[in-house]
Design an enzyme around this catalytic site. Structure first.
Site, short mmCIF file in Angstrom:
data_model
loop_
_atom_site.label_atom_id
_atom_site.label_comp_id
_atom_site.label_asym_id
_atom_site.label_seq_id
_atom_site.Cartn_x
_atom_site.Cartn_y
_atom_site.Cartn_z
N GLY A 75 0.80 -1.22 0.00
CA GLY A 75 0.00 0.00 0.00
C GLY A 75 0.83 1.27 0.00
O GLY A 75 1.97 1.29 0.46
N ARG A 139 1.10 -5.92 -4.90
CA ARG A 139 1.11 -6.79 -3.72
C ARG A 139 1.61 -8.21 -4.00
O ARG A 139 1.54 -9.08 -3.14
CB ARG A 139 -0.29 -6.85 -3.11
CG ARG A 139 -0.72 -5.52 -2.51
CD ARG A 139 -1.96 -5.63 -1.66
NE ARG A 139 -2.38 -4.32 -1.20
CZ ARG A 139 -1.97 -3.74 -0.09
NH1 ARG A 139 -1.12 -4.36 0.72
NH2 ARG A 139 -2.38 -2.53 0.25
N ASP A 170 5.64 -7.78 5.54
CA ASP A 170 5.63 -8.89 4.59
C ASP A 170 6.62 -8.68 3.45
O ASP A 170 7.29 -9.63 3.02
CB ASP A 170 4.22 -9.09 4.01
CG ASP A 170 3.31 -9.83 4.99
OD1 ASP A 170 3.82 -10.36 6.00
OD2 ASP A 170 2.09 -9.85 4.75
N LYS A 196 8.52 0.65 5.29
CA LYS A 196 7.39 1.48 4.89
C LYS A 196 6.11 0.89 5.45
O LYS A 196 5.93 -0.33 5.41
CB LYS A 196 7.29 1.48 3.36
CG LYS A 196 6.05 2.13 2.80
CD LYS A 196 5.38 1.29 1.73
CE LYS A 196 4.66 0.10 2.34
NZ LYS A 196 3.80 -0.62 1.41
N THR A 197 5.21 1.67 5.94
CA THR A 197 3.82 1.34 6.18
C THR A 197 3.17 2.40 7.05
O THR A 197 3.71 2.78 8.08
CB THR A 197 3.57 -0.05 6.82
OG1 THR A 197 2.23 -0.08 7.31
CG2 THR A 197 4.47 -0.33 7.99
N ASP A 199 0.65 1.97 8.75
CA ASP A 199 0.08 1.36 9.95
C ASP A 199 0.98 1.49 11.17
O ASP A 199 0.52 1.32 12.30
CB ASP A 199 -0.18 -0.14 9.70
CG ASP A 199 -1.06 -0.38 8.50
OD1 ASP A 199 -1.78 0.55 8.08
OD2 ASP A 199 -1.04 -1.51 7.96
#
Lengths: 538, 538
Positions: A75, A139, A170, A196-197, A199
């Site tokens: 994402g 993804r 992941d 990266k993320t 969240d």
């Protein structure tokens, strides 16, 4: 491409660099300790004992040209373009003959050998800009023997010295698998991960926070603050605001610290205390009633995306339903039929949980399934579910006051916008660090920039062995090596700060209005770090 | 109250003033033409023939102290606090002995005599800040003889020289009624209106745009731009974004001009072309298919809140249902029952329209009614309705591509945030203009600041007779004097510009990313006016 005034202005924004990255030719890495869990050693025989690396000053040395591939995985997160720009600038500083290839649309671009040469001129349009549209993302996981083999062929045929994988937990797991595969096959292509993320669930002693989190939280907090000021002015709505962030509640916690709403649910706490949906509903109803008694028929409630999975009864229901819905017999029945016949299929507690849910949510759960037939938990409108539950409880309690709920979901708004100055600077440094690790000749490492609380010039840089982050976890019925998701630590300082203030925030309207992110002007406005970072112990 | 860094910085932001307002003691108004519609003259016998007033320079004159009441009426709009701060600063400049009373929680505060004295110190915290929370707002209309009488008593007993009503079309209509009532009863309290509404439907030759519109559109455009960049990066979602704005589509049009999405529905055009929901759905499906053929399985579609009412068949259905649902017989039946039995109640085209709607929307329409029993048209999830319709059409057409829709609704986020520099400056000038009209001794006027395309110093100020805006309209079965809502002019320059570009925007991804509003820095970033204003003829 017509550039908006802000895009143009952002291109000229001067990016500060950590001191240690300012002269790449006099940077080397000193070796620290090595630690991997025994359980994963057998799976990565070629990467054992890799030490922690710390960037330090050394005598000048000469570099040579590198051909590097870069890929965006998963994402969107604000700042991704700056990692690429930083990597490019650093490689060119190291040697003007270096080249950067951008693999297109995520890891599938590596497997399929689809890439483009990245050049200075094009990159300038993406400096300090949001999105992942320079090269796209995807993804796909490089997991099967065929995919791994194809990737190997691609890096070999294009003489790629190193591959930089920008991604979440992941994707970095995948980077480790790729590094091991290359080593096993005698391929010298290095693999470097970048954390990266949005969240924020990729956090550890060397990753204060993953990039993109700051921008996402500031964007959501702008909106939450605006809504809070609206609620305080109109005095008639209770806003239920769901926030993206998957299992972990870091985003909800950070936004709570920035905006001080009346209630913030933290999934990790709900899981620990084994709360049921009914209990959560009762607590919200208590709050509504308490505030109504004070003449306050309005409020702000934050709900993390991961809430629904944190409720034990729902989790049991989901796993029971996933098995059930996968059965061939049921595939042929219409979803509305399934709902009616649920008492034939479910029993005991799961039937009770299912019956407790409002009709729309029941239908949503049954009908909205991923390609593997699994329930799309992230798609469940938890904010609306809670509104239904709370309304029912208030009715049962014969609440005579006003309750006008409004639901919101913020997610996509915060992933691809202009990076905050923090993310822009952090990402540029991450790109430089990845380049420095390439120059160091290592593989299977994550580029880390730490001590983010300090001024950028004082940040430290590390190479963290990917293996040191991995453990075994059950995924789809199999033990797999993965990077564990960092959840909200209920004993950590950020949660404790929240915990110490939340009772006050429930009744007083201590809303904060952060407003739109500012890029130019006073330091206090333009250079803040995430609250959970400023409250971290290290 | 702990002030956020941005709140603090905003307090210090220097507000520019139109030249003409810089010396209030040498400002007077020259008289222009008078024009009222004959149909409303009988209703306002004491306010006939009021001329247009234009602010002009004159010899210095002395002012005296005024006691002024101010009230916020209707939904939040960014800049409301600045009108009050401007009014206060101007009154104090005119005479240090002046006083400003803020009526609490909207017009009901006038009827009930609830107000607070506004003082410099408190006001500083609200300078350039969003929301209406300084004194609150409300939707009460002062209409009944009792309410009018009470209001008269309140202004008399507190010796209020003038009342400033900050509100939209209905609130300014109310201001005219109040002015007339005061005159009829020999009360000298002046009434001055100020044009507020994010919807932008209060526009005329002297109101380039109502305040709050700019901030709302910039806030929504930030989000739309962020989502567009996300769509362009992820390449897998079609975002259906509904925007607040009631009947008029000014907000959707302005956001379209700012962000250049693939499709923007304009309610006024749909009404003119008498399009059905099915036709709208077909057009969206055409777009999805066309883009899929180009390999683009993503897109951005803007939907104005007023769309649903603009569809003729829906409008007929609503009025038929409103009558039906008001009947006592039906009040006692459960909503789900009603839905099942609809063929007993509706007939012909309305039954067809109702049957065409997805189940959730049918239930929503039947169950969600206002205190008068009317359908809450604004609550209908048009964005989800369109997704359902388009999905069905794509299935019928055997579309094999990917269509992953995501819905959004932006509304409350844009009403109460920090005002843009444009709104902050405009509102401050509106407050000064209201004060100048009070000094001029007139009543039944709207404070207007025009030529907003120019630099603030060159703006002109007017007093516009409220009567000149009014006409008769059917409201709840009665002819009432109201200010007509300004709808999007399909022959006007803003719509024409949109019309000339929209085909390009459908297929090319010419998305613009405006980013978060910037308050400090380069003029081009911080001082833009709404696009529909910059494109206006006058």
């Amino acid at each position: 491409m017509v550039l908006s005034p802000l895009l143009k202005a952002r291109q000229k924004y001067p990016l500060r660099l950590p001191q240690i990255l300012q002269e790449l030719d006099s940077l080397m890495f000193s070796k620290g300790l090595s630690k991997e869990k025994p359980e994963i050693q057998a799976l990565f025989p070629h990467m054992l004992g890799y030490p922690l690396l710390k960037g330090e000053k050394t005598a000048r040395r000469k570099s040579h040209p590198f051909t590097v591939g870069v890929v965006l995985s998963g994402g969107q997160a604000a700042g991704g373009h700056n990692v690429i720009v930083g990597l490019f600038d650093a490689l060119k500083q190291m040697h003007a003959g270096s080249a950067l290839l951008g693999f297109l649309n995520g890891p599938s671009g590596i497997v399929e050998g689809k890439f483009k040469h990245l050049e200075q001129k094009e990159l300038e349009n993406f400096r300090n800009a949001g999105g992942f549209d320079l090269i796209g993302s995807g993804r796909t996981k490089i997991e099967t023997p065929e995919q791994l083999q194809k990737s190997l062929e691609v890096v070999k045929s294009h003489k790629i010295d190193a591959l930089v994988v920008i991604g979440g937990d992941d994707s970095n797991t995948n980077a480790a698998l790729l590094a091991e595969y290359f080593l096993k096959n005698g391929c010298k292509t290095q693999v470097i991960g970048v954390p990266k993320t949005i969240d924020g669930d990729l956090q550890n002693n060397f990753v204060d926070i993953s990039f993109g989190f700051d921008t996402a939280c500031k964007t959501y907090s702008e909106m939450i603050g605006n809504i809070a000021r609206d609620a305080l002015s109109a005095k008639k709505y209770t806003h239920f605001i769901k926030l993206m962030g998957r299992s972990a509640s870091h985003i909800a916690l950070e936004c709570a610290l920035q905006t001080q709403p009346n209630l913030t649910l933290i999934a990790e706490e709900i899981a620990q205390e084994k709360k049921s949906l009914q209990q959560i509903g009762e607590e919200i109803a208590d709050l509504i009633i308490k505030r109504a008694e004070m003449g306050k028929n309005y409020g702000i409630i934050l709900i993390p995306e991961g809430l629904i999975e944190a409720v034990e009864e729902m989790n049991s229901l989901f796993s029971e339903l996933n098995t059930l819905l996968a059965s061939e017999e049921i595939q042929e029945i219409d979803v509305k039929e399934i709902r009616w016949k649920m008492q034939n299929f479910l029993q005991g507690p799961s039937l009770k949980t299912f019956t407790f849910l409002p009709e729309e949510i029941q239908l949503q759960i049954i009908s909205d399934r991923d390609p593997h037939g699994n329930i799309q938990v992230a798609h469940i409108d938890t904010e609306k579910l809670l509104i239904e539950i709370v309304s029912k409880i208030l009715k049962q309690r014969d609440f005579q006051g006003k309750f006008s709920p409004v639901s919101h979901f913020f997610g996509y708004e915060g992933r691809a916008g202009f990076p905050s100055n923090f993310d822009a600077t952090y990402c540029y440094a991450l790109g430089f660090t990845a380049a420095a690790l390439i120059q160091e000749g290592v593989t299977g490492y994550m580029a880390c920039v730490t001590h983010l609380k300090k001024q950028p010039e004082d940040w430290d840089v590390y190479g963290l062995p990917l293996l040191s982050l991995m453990h075994l976890e059950m995924r789809k019925g199999k033990q797999k090596p993965v990077i564990a998701k960092a959840l909200v630590d209920l004993k950590g300082k950020p949660f404790q700060f929240f915990n110490n203030h939340r009772e006050e925030w429930m009744v007083k309207d201590d809303y904060q209005f952060p407003g739109p992110m500012q890029f130019f002007g006073e330091e206090s406005l333009t250079n803040s770090v995430p609250r959970i970072v400023s409250l971290q112990a290290h």
